[in-house]
Design a protein around this motif. Structure first.
Motif, PDB file in Angstrom:
ATOM      1  N   VAL A  21       5.265  10.397  -4.088  1.00  0.00           N
ATOM      2  CA  VAL A  21       5.970   9.122  -3.921  1.00  0.00           C
ATOM      3  C   VAL A  21       7.301   9.399  -3.232  1.00  0.00           C
ATOM      4  N   THR A  22       8.018   8.332  -2.904  1.00  0.00           N
ATOM      5  CA  THR A  22       9.377   8.542  -2.416  1.00  0.00           C
ATOM      6  C   THR A  22      10.326   8.516  -3.621  1.00  0.00           C
ATOM      7  N   SER A  23      11.619   8.561  -3.385  1.00  0.00           N
ATOM      8  CA  SER A  23      12.548   8.716  -4.515  1.00  0.00           C
ATOM      9  C   SER A  23      13.264   7.426  -4.872  1.00  0.00           C
ATOM     10  N   ALA A  80      16.290   6.710   6.051  1.00  0.00           N
ATOM     11  CA  ALA A  80      15.681   6.859   7.377  1.00  0.00           C
ATOM     12  C   ALA A  80      14.272   7.451   7.298  1.00  0.00           C
ATOM     13  N   ASN A  81      13.720   7.481   6.073  1.00  0.00           N
ATOM     14  CA  ASN A  81      12.296   7.827   5.942  1.00  0.00           C
ATOM     15  C   ASN A  81      11.433   6.677   6.451  1.00  0.00           C
ATOM     16  N   ALA A  82      11.965   5.476   6.429  1.00  0.00           N
ATOM     17  CA  ALA A  82      11.234   4.311   6.934  1.00  0.00           C
ATOM     18  C   ALA A  82      11.211   4.363   8.458  1.00  0.00           C
ATOM     19  N   GLY A  83      10.287   3.665   9.017  1.00  0.00           N
ATOM     20  CA  GLY A  83      10.255   3.568  10.474  1.00  0.00           C
ATOM     21  C   GLY A  83       9.527   2.293  10.828  1.00  0.00           C
ATOM     22  N   HIS A  84      10.229   1.343  11.427  1.00  0.00           N
ATOM     23  CA  HIS A  84       9.524   0.123  11.819  1.00  0.00           C
ATOM     24  C   HIS A  84       9.494   0.019  13.326  1.00  0.00           C
ATOM     25  N   VAL A 127       0.301   8.468   4.868  1.00  0.00           N
ATOM     26  CA  VAL A 127       0.894   9.615   5.549  1.00  0.00           C
ATOM     27  C   VAL A 127       1.561  10.455   4.468  1.00  0.00           C
ATOM     28  N   GLY A 128       1.443  11.763   4.569  1.00  0.00           N
ATOM     29  CA  GLY A 128       1.913  12.610   3.476  1.00  0.00           C
ATOM     30  C   GLY A 128       0.744  12.890   2.538  1.00  0.00           C
ATOM     31  N   GLU A 129       1.043  13.699   1.505  1.00  0.00           N
ATOM     32  CA  GLU A 129      -0.035  14.143   0.608  1.00  0.00           C
ATOM     33  C   GLU A 129      -0.275  13.141  -0.512  1.00  0.00           C
ATOM     34  N   GLN A 176       0.849  -1.202   0.000  1.00  0.00           N
ATOM     35  CA  GLN A 176       0.000   0.000   0.000  1.00  0.00           C
ATOM     36  C   GLN A 176       0.883   1.251   0.000  1.00  0.00           C
ATOM     37  N   TRP A 177       0.656   2.152   0.968  1.00  0.00           N
ATOM     38  CA  TRP A 177       1.459   3.381   1.022  1.00  0.00           C
ATOM     39  C   TRP A 177       2.431   3.375   2.188  1.00  0.00           C
ATOM     40  N   GLY A 178       2.882   2.208   2.563  1.00  0.00           N
ATOM     41  CA  GLY A 178       3.823   2.112   3.671  1.00  0.00           C
ATOM     42  C   GLY A 178       3.099   1.890   4.987  1.00  0.00           C
ATOM     43  N   ASP A 179       3.872   1.550   5.999  1.00  0.00           N
ATOM     44  CA  ASP A 179       3.332   1.352   7.348  1.00  0.00           C
ATOM     45  C   ASP A 179       2.353   0.191   7.417  1.00  0.00           C
ATOM     46  N   GLY A 224       5.808  11.052  13.564  1.00  0.00           N
ATOM     47  CA  GLY A 224       4.747  11.230  14.562  1.00  0.00           C
ATOM     48  C   GLY A 224       3.468  11.820  13.970  1.00  0.00           C
ATOM     49  N   ARG A 225       3.475  12.053  12.635  1.00  0.00           N
ATOM     50  CA  ARG A 225       2.275  12.656  12.027  1.00  0.00           C
ATOM     51  C   ARG A 225       1.098  11.690  12.095  1.00  0.00           C
ATOM     52  N   PRO A 226      -0.142  12.216  12.349  1.00  0.00           N
ATOM     53  CA  PRO A 226      -1.299  11.322  12.282  1.00  0.00           C
ATOM     54  C   PRO A 226      -1.465  10.842  10.844  1.00  0.00           C
ATOM     55  N   ILE A 231       4.816  17.598  -1.079  1.00  0.00           N
ATOM     56  CA  ILE A 231       4.633  16.140  -1.135  1.00  0.00           C
ATOM     57  C   ILE A 231       4.337  15.591   0.261  1.00  0.00           C
ATOM     58  N   GLY A 232       4.773  16.344   1.271  1.00  0.00           N
ATOM     59  CA  GLY A 232       4.627  15.815   2.638  1.00  0.00           C
ATOM     60  C   GLY A 232       5.728  14.809   2.924  1.00  0.00           C
ATOM     61  N   THR A 233       6.954  15.141   2.536  1.00  0.00           N
ATOM     62  CA  THR A 233       8.066  14.196   2.753  1.00  0.00           C
ATOM     63  C   THR A 233       8.355  14.065   4.243  1.00  0.00           C
ATOM     64  N   THR A 234       9.167  13.084   4.566  1.00  0.00           N
ATOM     65  CA  THR A 234       9.546  12.893   5.966  1.00  0.00           C
ATOM     66  C   THR A 234      10.666  13.861   6.372  1.00  0.00           C
ATOM     67  N   LYS A 235      11.156  14.636   5.426  1.00  0.00           N
ATOM     68  CA  LYS A 235      12.252  15.608   5.645  1.00  0.00           C
ATOM     69  C   LYS A 235      13.517  14.911   6.166  1.00  0.00           C
ATOM     70  N   ARG A 236      13.732  13.712   5.706  1.00  0.00           N
ATOM     71  CA  ARG A 236      14.936  12.986   6.100  1.00  0.00           C
ATOM     72  C   ARG A 236      16.032  13.094   5.028  1.00  0.00           C
ATOM     73  N   ILE A 255      15.822  12.380   1.834  1.00  0.00           N
ATOM     74  CA  ILE A 255      15.835  11.256   0.900  1.00  0.00           C
ATOM     75  C   ILE A 255      15.888  11.738  -0.558  1.00  0.00           C
ATOM     76  N   GLY A 256      14.948  12.598  -0.941  1.00  0.00           N
ATOM     77  CA  GLY A 256      14.908  13.096  -2.327  1.00  0.00           C
ATOM     78  C   GLY A 256      16.228  13.751  -2.711  1.00  0.00           C
ATOM     79  N   PRO A 257      16.723  14.726  -1.924  1.00  0.00           N
ATOM     80  CA  PRO A 257      17.990  15.378  -2.287  1.00  0.00           C
ATOM     81  C   PRO A 257      19.177  14.413  -2.363  1.00  0.00           C
TER      82      PRO A 257
HETATM   83  P1  IMP Z   1      10.244  10.945   1.448  1.00  0.00           P
HETATM   84  O1  IMP Z   1      10.515   9.510   1.203  1.00  0.00           O
HETATM   85  O2  IMP Z   1      10.652  11.400   2.820  1.00  0.00           O
HETATM   86  O3  IMP Z   1      10.769  11.828   0.363  1.00  0.00           O
HETATM   87  O4  IMP Z   1       8.645  11.148   1.430  1.00  0.00           O
HETATM   88  C1  IMP Z   1       7.880  11.011   0.235  1.00  0.00           C
HETATM   89  C2  IMP Z   1       6.515  10.401   0.554  1.00  0.00           C
HETATM   90  O5  IMP Z   1       6.690   9.072   0.958  1.00  0.00           O
HETATM   91  C3  IMP Z   1       5.768  11.098   1.698  1.00  0.00           C
HETATM   92  O6  IMP Z   1       4.376  11.026   1.428  1.00  0.00           O
HETATM   93  C4  IMP Z   1       6.106  10.243   2.900  1.00  0.00           C
HETATM   94  O7  IMP Z   1       5.126  10.350   3.908  1.00  0.00           O
HETATM   95  C5  IMP Z   1       6.100   8.876   2.245  1.00  0.00           C
HETATM   96  N1  IMP Z   1       6.942   7.885   2.947  1.00  0.00           N
HETATM   97  C6  IMP Z   1       8.276   7.725   2.870  1.00  0.00           C
HETATM   98  N2  IMP Z   1       8.690   6.710   3.617  1.00  0.00           N
HETATM   99  C7  IMP Z   1       7.584   6.190   4.182  1.00  0.00           C
HETATM  100  C8  IMP Z   1       7.360   5.072   5.044  1.00  0.00           C
HETATM  101  O8  IMP Z   1       8.276   4.337   5.442  1.00  0.00           O
HETATM  102  N3  IMP Z   1       6.055   4.856   5.409  1.00  0.00           N
HETATM  103  C9  IMP Z   1       5.038   5.633   4.943  1.00  0.00           C
HETATM  104  N4  IMP Z   1       5.204   6.662   4.132  1.00  0.00           N
HETATM  105  C10 IMP Z   1       6.467   6.939   3.755  1.00  0.00           C
END
Ligand code: IMP
Length: 403
Positions: free
Chosen positions: A238-240, A45-49, A273-275, A18-21, A302-304, A133-138, A140-142
């Motif tokens: 999406v992520t990168s 480190a955008n992932a979080g388990h 999570v994210g847009e 799906q969209w992660g998580d 920590g975003r809802p 995009i609502g990135t995790t600001k970790r 990743i994209g850059p």
């Molecule tokens: P980025 O990967 O931080 O650039 O984020 C891009 C998009 O992917 C945003 O909508 C994030 O919320 C989403 N995203 C990135 N990694 C995860 C994840 O591990 N779980 C859920 N959403 C993620």
């Protein structure tokens, strides 16, 4: 060979559908005990388990969830982008919990480094976007931008001196993004990393090829999920990285023909999570109910999370790019209180009857309420993929396995 390996083969993979998580960490954690090597391929480190072991929560961003198994070899492949202070912190957490890791950690020399300035550029780019995009600001994209532009700095550079290169970037980063890069801190971070993990950096393709040759088994732990894939996801939200099985194989440098199975992981409902689009989003009280019952808050930010209903059309899209051999449907028990359960099938939200009974902790399929069984069987029917694993709670033991 264990019975699970008999079914899944010596190289298997776990991919979010799906969209992660989706809760991939738990199935990985269960399978990890049967495999020799746990390998992560892409993302950062955008992932979080979050994994619960004996009631204690562990959150990791870079380390695969399987790292808690003290006797397993851990690979971080070439497709990753690695923020070194985050990695060192996770290593410290493991060591504080009595789990040694350095002697069994294999980091690709070709993985790219995420610098602090990448994180700030990530934030600056988000700020400048008309539709963030609502990135995790970790960062990743850059970091992947630098990689694609062939100006990235890779893990192999830890043993070299890239101070001048980093310092030369300062004015460019300021002009382009208005970001003040702290080159001294970045350089210090490289030195700290070299002294702690320098010995782990190697050619992981050769390591994995030798491991395969000598009969070792490999569990590939996907990160993020198919709908966040840079090519096949809901672009631009999406992520990168490439989050499919094919992307994971590329990220690790494992030949595709070696993989015998791929477990698609999907929640019994859906979150984002994210847009970006979310056409099976829940409305009214159901949205908050799913969030509260499912604990749907980002483990990285920590975003809802936005919550909604299972989208089977989406699962079929994810299956088309991955060829799942089994589903792991997670968090079935979150739906226990629902009167009716909407499910997106063929573009329409169809209402399936709920079961209004407790399923938490059930470990036999036959013990599930009839409507819960029908719910699972409907997923099988619509996707043509068996639902082999069903999560009924956060604990490692709260899982139905159907063989
Ligand atoms: P980025 O990967 O931080 O650039 O984020 C891009 C998009 O992917 C945003 O909508 C994030 O919320 C989403 N995203 C990135 N990694 C995860 C994840 O591990 N779980 C859920 N959403 C993620």
């Amino acid at each position: 060979m264990s019975s699970i390996q008999n079914t899944l083969g010596p190289i298997t993979s776990v991919i979010g559908a799906q969209w992660g998580d989706e809760g991939k960490g738990k199935i990985v954690d269960i399978l990890a005990s049967e495999y020799d090597i746990i390998a992560r391929a892409c993302g950062g480190a955008n992932a979080g388990h979050t994994i619960v072991v004996e009631g204690k929560k562990h959150v990791f961003h870079l380390m695969p969830s399987g790292c808690l198994h003290a006797d397993k070899q851990i690979v971080l492949g070439a497709g990753l982008v690695i923020h070194l202070p985050t990695l060192l912190k996770e290593i410290a957490t493991l060591e504080e919990n009595g789990i040694s890791i350095i002697d069994r950690l294999h980091i690709s020399h070709a993985a790219h480094i995420v610098f602090d300035y990448h994180k700030e550029v990530d934030a600056a780019l988000e700020e400048a976007r008309a539709n963030p995009i609502g990135t995790t600001k970790r960062g990743i994209g850059p970091a992947y931008m630098d990689k694609a532009a062939r100006s990235g700095i890779r893990m192999e550079s830890l043993s070299a001196d890239v101070s001048d290169e980093l310092r030369s970037r300062v004015p460019h980063i300021k002009t382009m993004y208005g970001v003040d890069m702290d080159a001294d801190t970045e350089i210090q971070n490289l030195k700290d990393a070299q002294s702690k993990i320098g010995s782990c950096i190697k050619d992981t393709v050769a390591y994995l090829a030798n491991a395969r040759k000598s009969g070792k088994s490999i569990l590939i732990e996907g990160a993020q999920a198919v709908l966040l894939d840079i090519d096949h996801g809901t672009y631009p939200f999406v992520t990168s990285s490439s989050t499919t099985l094919a992307g994971a194989l590329q990220g690790l440098g494992i030949p595709p023909m070696c993989v015998k199975s791929c477990i698609g992981v999907a929640k019994a409902y859906c979150t984002r999570v994210g847009e970006g689009e979310f056409d099976s989003a829940a409305s009214g009280e159901a949205e908050e109910r799913l969030r509260e019952r499912g604990g749907e808050y980002g483990s990285t930010t920590g975003r809802p999370r936005r919550t909604g209903w299972l989208n089977i059309d989406q699962l079929n899209i994810a299956n088309a790019t991955n060829g799942f051999t089994a589903w792991n449907v997670t968090k079935l028990d979150v739906l226990d209180v629902e009167e009716v359960i909407p499910v997106m099938i063929n573009g329409k939200l169809e209402e399936l009857p709920g079961w209004k009974e407790n399923t938490a902790g059930i470990t036999n399929f036959d013990d599930l309420p009839e409507n819960a069984q029908k719910y699972i069987l409907r997923i099988e029917k619509e996707t043509g993929v068996p639902v082999t694993f069903i999560g009924t709670g956060p604990g490692r033991e709260e899982m139905i396995t159907r063989t």
